[in-house]
Design a protein around this motif. Structure first.
Motif, mmCIF file in Angstrom:
data_model
loop_
_atom_site.group_PDB
_atom_site.id
_atom_site.type_symbol
_atom_site.label_atom_id
_atom_site.label_comp_id
_atom_site.label_asym_id
_atom_site.label_seq_id
_atom_site.Cartn_x
_atom_site.Cartn_y
_atom_site.Cartn_z
ATOM 1 N N ASP A 11 0.868 -1.169 0.000
ATOM 2 C CA ASP A 11 0.000 0.000 0.000
ATOM 3 C C ASP A 11 0.913 1.229 0.000
ATOM 4 O O ASP A 11 2.118 1.119 0.245
ATOM 5 N N PRO A 12 0.390 2.426 -0.281
ATOM 6 C CA PRO A 12 1.247 3.612 -0.352
ATOM 7 C C PRO A 12 2.030 3.915 0.928
ATOM 8 O O PRO A 12 3.101 4.511 0.869
ATOM 9 N N LEU A 13 1.522 3.493 2.096
ATOM 10 C CA LEU A 13 2.214 3.755 3.352
ATOM 11 C C LEU A 13 3.256 2.689 3.682
ATOM 12 O O LEU A 13 4.019 2.831 4.635
ATOM 13 N N ARG B 178 9.521 -1.706 9.240
ATOM 14 C CA ARG B 178 8.722 -0.922 10.189
ATOM 15 C C ARG B 178 9.273 -1.091 11.611
ATOM 16 O O ARG B 178 9.326 -0.141 12.379
ATOM 17 N N MET B 179 9.716 -2.290 11.953
ATOM 18 C CA MET B 179 10.280 -2.531 13.278
ATOM 19 C C MET B 179 11.605 -1.777 13.465
ATOM 20 O O MET B 179 11.907 -1.352 14.564
ATOM 21 N N LEU C 119 7.143 -9.883 0.576
ATOM 22 C CA LEU C 119 7.020 -8.435 0.734
ATOM 23 C C LEU C 119 6.534 -8.063 2.133
ATOM 24 O O LEU C 119 7.051 -7.118 2.743
ATOM 25 N N GLN C 120 5.567 -8.803 2.670
ATOM 26 C CA GLN C 120 5.051 -8.468 3.997
ATOM 27 C C GLN C 120 6.131 -8.625 5.061
ATOM 28 O O GLN C 120 6.246 -7.791 5.962
ATOM 29 N N SER C 121 6.952 -9.669 4.950
ATOM 30 C CA SER C 121 8.026 -9.831 5.946
ATOM 31 C C SER C 121 9.043 -8.701 5.824
ATOM 32 O O SER C 121 9.558 -8.199 6.820
ATOM 33 N N TYR C 122 9.305 -8.252 4.600
ATOM 34 C CA TYR C 122 10.205 -7.112 4.384
ATOM 35 C C TYR C 122 9.616 -5.844 5.015
ATOM 36 O O TYR C 122 10.304 -5.111 5.737
#
Length: 141
Positions: free
Chosen positions: A19-21, A138-139, A130-133
């Protein structure tokens, strides 16, 4: 800013987009290709890069359970280098250990037929890569 995740296989490439964020990954499609006609693959990726205004790409890097890179990892590194050269945007390699296994389990839990799973497994693996990246980045912030 959007990030594209790619699960590079021998005849298919699963594609996911953030998503854009940069919080969530969504599966876009699975692109089929033939080794000697990779220009068609790159043309399609170029269309998606423009459509989604992608400014970074993450390519899954296959490793075995102890972290050793497989022969397929060599091909993924070459693919990532080609993508970087062709599109002139940053490309990162990301450990994709067990993403296909996890994707398979998710699709089985969703009671998806074997035929349908085969059609979407690479796209789902790209989502997991991608989600794990995204989660890791973010962490770190």
């Amino acid at each position: 800013m959007r990030i594209m995740g790619l699960d590079f296989g021998t005849t298919t490439v699963g594609v996911a987009i953030s998503d854009p964020l940069g919080w969530t990954a969504q599966g876009i499609e699975t692109v089929n290709y033939v080794e000697h006609k990779k220009n068609l693959l790159f043309n399609r990726l170029g269309e998606l890069i423009i459509k989604y205004e992608v400014d970074r790409i993450v390519v899954g890097l296959p490793k075995d359970l102890i972290g050793t890179e497989s022969a397929r990892a060599f091909a993924s590194r070459g693919f990532a280098k080609s993508v970087r050269r062709k599109f002139k945007i940053p490309v990162e390699l990301w450990d994709e250990r067990l993403t296909t296994v996890a994707a398979e389990r998710i699709l089985i839990a969703a009671d998806m037929s074997r035929k349908r799973r085969k059609q979407v497994i690479d796209k789902e693996a790209a989502v997991l890569i991608l989600q794990s990246y995204l989660d890791k980045k973010r962490m770190e912030q």
